[in-house]
Each structure stands twice: as structure tokens, then as C-alpha cells.
Enzyme design. Structure first.
Site, PDB file in Angstrom:
ATOM      1  N   CYS B  88       0.811  -1.407   0.024  1.00 18.16           N
ATOM      2  CA  CYS B  88       0.121   0.290  -0.029  1.00 18.16           C
ATOM      3  C   CYS B  88       1.240   1.384  -0.365  1.00 18.16           C
ATOM      4  CB  CYS B  88      -0.937   0.291   1.484  1.00 18.16           C
ATOM      5  SG  CYS B  88      -1.568  -1.461   1.504  1.00 18.16           S
ATOM      6  N   HIS B 338      -8.748   3.410  -3.310  1.00 16.34           N
ATOM      7  CA  HIS B 338      -6.430   3.207  -3.041  1.00 16.34           C
ATOM      8  C   HIS B 338      -6.922   1.871  -4.254  1.00 16.34           C
ATOM      9  CE1 HIS B 338      -3.817   2.088  -0.538  1.00 16.34           C
ATOM     10  NE2 HIS B 338      -4.150   1.166   0.154  1.00 16.34           N
TER      11      HIS B 338
END
Ligand SMILES: [Zn+2]
Lengths: 178, 394
Positions: B88, B338
Site C-alpha cells: 500500500c 485505494h
């Protein structure tokens, strides 16, 4: 916790080191074992467990006999998870195998109610949690069986069980104690 | 050792969402948009390219994506060409690597791009990709993906600090509201009241759909240059003043306290120390709200409120415009979506746009000078922090 045999590498290829007999061996989970399609390795979360693929095949051999085990460093006595081939502290590669306690308590839990990975879609909803093992400084993550997720609670007693994943390989999980 | 100052001088974000576009097409799109957004940028000047991409092997069946991205964007890097992968935080890793390259003198003009394609015909395949972020042969077979892990974090925070579902919904409402003023956001046109958020379906209890960021396709790119070149591009760059990173564990057995993120406190201390400022000097922050509980714990770990008080901080609007500092004015991961590799780069684009007063009034931070960007990766086992100062401000 019982100390098992010592090997130069923690990966004996044939007979797994003998473990102490248990008063209440982890029950096999025959009723929940489903025949499993062979999945391409890159789409399968379960590890390749044979000695030609891993130096930790003894771990999986011990699962087949109902024992969850790990490695411990004979020098600094540190207990590892997952089992290792080299100690992360002193870097010795001569490690002991030890069986882990089979009882523990839930530290935290949740459930997967959707969006499960391949091969797990039919198991939804399923509960997972972190479990503090009784008498060992380890908090292991795993599937929790035996009760619906909304009947679990923090502090609840669980037992380690090993199971046939359906294609001859074994893995481990937790089951709520009756 | 003295290092050169490094400025972020331009950047752009594609539309985030469920995009009918391949990984390469997203890279082309962000390349074209970058050259439109930074008209003074000449392709032959870009000596280095850093490509943040978390899982193109899984989501796009593609490795060796750095030269692929260069070709899509019309770049021929001569100094450094590489991919940065940190799940991430892959996008911020690209920026940090570009920063290090320029500061050390290996590069003069670098582009950091983040690209991720996550929406596949099969949700199970996408979840399988996400599961590989964990310690796959040990945690993976149990079904470990981000939602159940962060659900346990939320459960412990609720138990230890009395944090409520309503406080978590306050984070989501704020970030979705900011996203309603960000046309690139995945949920630009979707309204979420606290009441509505509290009645969305559970994903991993206690987390509901509105507590979780989405699977998103998107790309973002920024241009970084050595200090001597900054003025060639803009009078208002974003100077990189500090950065820090900390990797604490990987297997979930080593997470320790789920609510005290030691790694974040270390990374923050390192970044603040280098920047020579403290947490109360910030005007806004782009933090990693992959889940509502993440932002709540981040308030605490960055020192904007005492440990355990993050839920109250959210409910009191202390992270909103008019509060202690504005947190996630871009709309956050919750509102923007995301796309793993693109997120960190899009956050940096937001910093520059806020500094240059080029955002809609509904999410504009008043006269910002200092900003922080944070990404966690995986099970909050790694934390990456960057601190920016507005050019001409200090
Ligand atoms: Zn050792």
C-alpha cells in the site's frame, strides 16, 4: 511444552521427530474435510509441504500426527513463529523442534463475511482471530471453528486442531472448547 | 553529508474508480495528463523514473513494469529506472526513492508514478491478490486479508479505549464529504451521511462497508527536481523537508499491541526530526485511512491527541476544516479509493495542489505551510512518512 529431537537442519525428510504422547490428542476434523481440487500453486494459499520444496517439511509431517510445532533456538531459547531454518536473533541454523501448547484464549477476532479469496468463497462466513497460547509467549493467527462468529468473545478458550485440507496436505486451526 | 534540497514541482492524478482500462492504459493516461499539467516538462529532461506498483503480477499478469511504464508515458530514463514495491506504500516509496536519487546527485529530474489496476472480473481473484500481502503460507491459508486484520484492530481499540462505531463513521463521513469536492475521487458523486454509513453491510465485524477503502483502478504522477531547477517549473513547489520509515514485523503473530503502532511512532519521530518541526506545526496531513480505525489510531500516534482519544478527536471534528489540523482533505483512501501503488503519489499531488491553492473551496486548507503524508502497508507493519513545506513560505 516438550522438546523434541535436535537436527542439524529442522527438516528431517522421513520420520518426524517423536513427540510426547498427549492425554487428549487434537481431534481429526474428518466431518469438515472436503475433497479438494488441485489448485495451481500460484492460486493456492496452502504451502507446498514436501521436502523437495521446503526445509520445514517436518512441521507438516507433525501436523499429520496431530501436533502443532515450531522451532526453538537452543542458544538463546527464543521460541519462533513461524518455524524457521535460522534463528533471527543469533542466526544459528541448528534449531530444536518443540510442540506448542494445544490450548489458548482468543485475544481478538473478526469474520470474513464477503470478498473471500479463491477457494474460500464457500466457507464464508468464517471467523478468524489471534489466539494467545496457554503457557507459551506466542499469539497465533488462525481460523476459529466451532461457533458462529457472533457467538465468539475475547478470552474464550480454544484448542488447536490439525486437519486434512482435502488433498492430503495438513494445516492447523482453532476450535472453541466445549 | 550535505544533501541537495528536493522540490516537488508538478503532479497529476487520473480519475480513480472502476476504470474500463488496463494497467498500461492507465500509465499512458497519467503520462499524457502529466505533460499537460506540467507544460515546462520535456521528456528528454527526465533522467529517472520510479514506478510504484504493488501487485501488477497478480492484478495485471505483468512483471517488469518500470520499463513498461516508461514506454507508456513516453519516457527514456538514462539514469535510474526501477519499480518500488511496498504494498500500500508503493507510491510513497517511488517518491522517497526519487528524493534520495536527487538529493544524492544521481538524478536531476525524476518522475515518480504510481499505477494500480485492481478491479478484475473475479472478486475472489482480487482478494487472492490482496491475501498475498500477508505472510502467505502461514497467515494466508486462514483467510487473512486486510479487512479481518483491521477489524481486530478496531475490536481491540473499542475494548481498550471505548471507541464507538459512530466515531469511526465520523471519519468516513468527513473523508467522503471531502471526496465530494474532488472530481478524481472514486466516490466523487456518492453522498454518505453518518446514519447511512452506520447501516451499510458488515464486511468484517465491527467494520462496515463504509469503514473500508475500495478496490480501485487509477494512476498518479509527480515531478521532482533538484533545488536549482525548481524555479524553472513553479514559484510554489513543495519542498521535501523530512522523511522516515519503520518496518516492525511481518507475520501477524508479531503484531504485538494492535492499537499501539510502534512503527508509526518511530517513522514519525524520524521525519519530524529531519524536518525540524513537531506534530503541532502541521497545517494538514494526508494519512493512510485504509480503514476508519487506521485514521483514528494515526491521530494518536502522530501526537495530535492523547493515546486512546482518536475516536473522540474524530467525533469532535478535530481533523476537519476548522479543527486542530485538516486530515485527508483529498478525500482519503475512503473517499478516493485505494489503487495501492497510486495512492501515495496522489497524496503528494494533493499536497502540491493545496500549497498552490488549486483545490475547490470545500476542501481547501487555509494558507497551508506544512503538510505530512503517511502510508502504512500490509497489516500496519510498515509505516512511511514524508513532510513537505510550501515553497516561498518559510
Ligand atoms: Zn538464537
Amino acid at each position: 511444552m516438550s522438546s523434541a529431537s535436535r537436527s542439524r537442519r529442522p527438516a528431517p525428510t522421513t520420520a518426524p521427530p517423536a513427540a510426547e504422547p498427549r492425554s487428549s490428542p487434537a481431534p481429526a476434523a474428518a466431518p469438515e474435510t472436503r475433497p479438494r481440487e488441485k489448485r495451481p500453486f500460484l492460486l493456492d494459499f496452502f504451502p507446498l509441504d514436501t521436502p523437495d520444496q521446503t526445509r520445514l517439511s517436518a512441521f507438516y509431517d507433525r501436523l499429520r500426527t496431530g501436533h502443532l510445532s515450531t522451532t526453538r533456538c537452543p542458544k538463546d531459547r527464543s521460541l519462533h513463529w513461524p518455524p524457521r531454518t535460522a534463528c533471527p536473533d543469533c542466526h544459528t541454523e541448528e534449531l530444536d523442534w518443540v510442540d506448542l501448547p494445544e490450548l489458548g484464549k482468543i485475544y481478538a477476532f473478526s469474520a470474513v463475511l464477503g470478498g473471500a479469496p479463491l477457494g474460500m468463497e464457500s466457507e464464508v462466513p468464517f471467523a478468524v482471530g489471534l489466539v494467545d497460547l496457554d503457557g507459551a509467549p506466542l499469539r497465533l493467527f488462525g481460523r476459529i471453528e466451532g461457533r458462529p462468529w457472533n457467538e465468539l468473545r475475547i478470552g474464550q478458550a480454544v484448542r488447536v486442531e490439525t486437519y486434512d485440507i482435502g488433498d492430503g496436505r495438513y494445516f492447523y486451526r482453532f476450535r472453541v472448547r466445549d | 553529508m550535505s544533501v541537495r534540497s528536493v522540490a516537488l514541482v508538478g503532479g497529476v492524478t487520473t480519475k480513480f474508480g472502476v476504470r474500463p482500462a488496463t494497467w498500461s492504459e492507465l500509465a499512458q493516461e497519467v503520462g499524457a495528463a502529466l505533460f499537460r499539467a506540467v507544460p515546462d516538462l520535456r521528456a528528454e529532461e527526465v533522467d529517472s523514473l520510479f514506478v510504484g506498483a504493488a501487485e501488477p503480477e497478480r492484478f495485471a499478469f505483468q512483471s517488469h513494469v518500470a520499463p513498461l511504464a516508461a514506454e507508456q508515458m513516453g519516457l527514456r530514463p538514462t539514469h535510474i529506472i526501477q519499480r518500488t514495491e511496498l504494498a500500500c506504500a508503493s507510491g510513497q516509496s517511488a517518491i522517497r526513492s526519487a528524493y534520495a536519487a536527487i538529493a544524492s546527485g544521481l538524478s536531476e529530474v525524476a518522475v515518480a508514478v504510481g499505477v494500480e489496476k485492481m478491479n478484475l472480473p473475479s472478486m475472489a481473484e482480487a482478494s487472492t491478490a490482496m491475501g498475498c500481502v500477508m505472510d502467505r503460507p502461514w497467515d494466508g491459508p486462514h483467510g487473512a486479508t486486510a479487512p479481518p486484520f483491521f477489524a481486530m484492530v478496531a475490536q481491540r481499540h473499542q475494548l481498550e479505549h471505548g471507541t464507538t462505531d459512530e466515531q469511526m463513521a465520523a471519519v468516513s463521513e468527513k473523508n467522503h464529504r471531502f471526496a465530494n469536492a474532488n472530481p478524481t475521487a472514486q466516490f466523487y458523486e456518492k453522498k454518505f451521511s453518518r446514519e447511512k454509513l452506520l447501516h451499510l453491510p458488515l464486511v468484517a465485524p465491527p467494520l462496515r462497508l463504509g469503514d473500508c477503502s475500495s478496490m480501485t483502478d487509477g494512476a498518479a504522477a509527480v515531478v521532482l527536481v533538484a533545488e536549482e531547477r525548481a524555479r524553472q517549473f513553479t514559484d510554489t513547489p513543495a519542498w521535501i523537508r523530512g522523511t522516515g520509515q519503520y518496518s516492525n514485523f511481518h507475520n501477524l503473530a508479531h503484531a504485538g499491541s494492535l492499537t499501539d503502532w510502534v512503527g508509526l511512532r518511530h517513522a514519525a519521530r524520524e521525519a519530524f526530526g529531519r524536518a525540524g518541526i513537531g506534530p503541532n506545526d502541521l497545517d494538514f496531513a494526508e494519512v493512510h485511512d485504509c480503514f476508519t480505525i487506521s485514521e483514528i489510531i494515526e491521530y494518536e500516534m502522530f501526537g495530535w491527541c492523547p493515546p486512546g482519544q482518536g475516536g473522540r478527536f474524530a467525533a469532535d471534528g478535530q481533523g476537519d476544516i476548522g479543527g486542530k489540523l485538516v486530515v485527508n482533505p483529498r478525500g482519503g483512501l475512503l473517499g478516493c479509493g485505494h489503487p495501492l501503488g497510486a495512492t501515495g503519489v496522489a497524496q503528494a499531488v494533493e499536497v502540491l495542489q493545496q500549497f498552490q491553492a488549486r483545490v475547490p473551496p470545500a476542501r481547501a486548507v487555509p494558507d497551508p505551510e506544512w503538510a505530512l503524508v503517511h502510508n502504512l502497508s500490509g497489516s500496519a507493519n510498515v509505516h512511511s512518512v514524508m513532510i513537505y513545506q510550501r515553497g516561498g513560505a518559510g
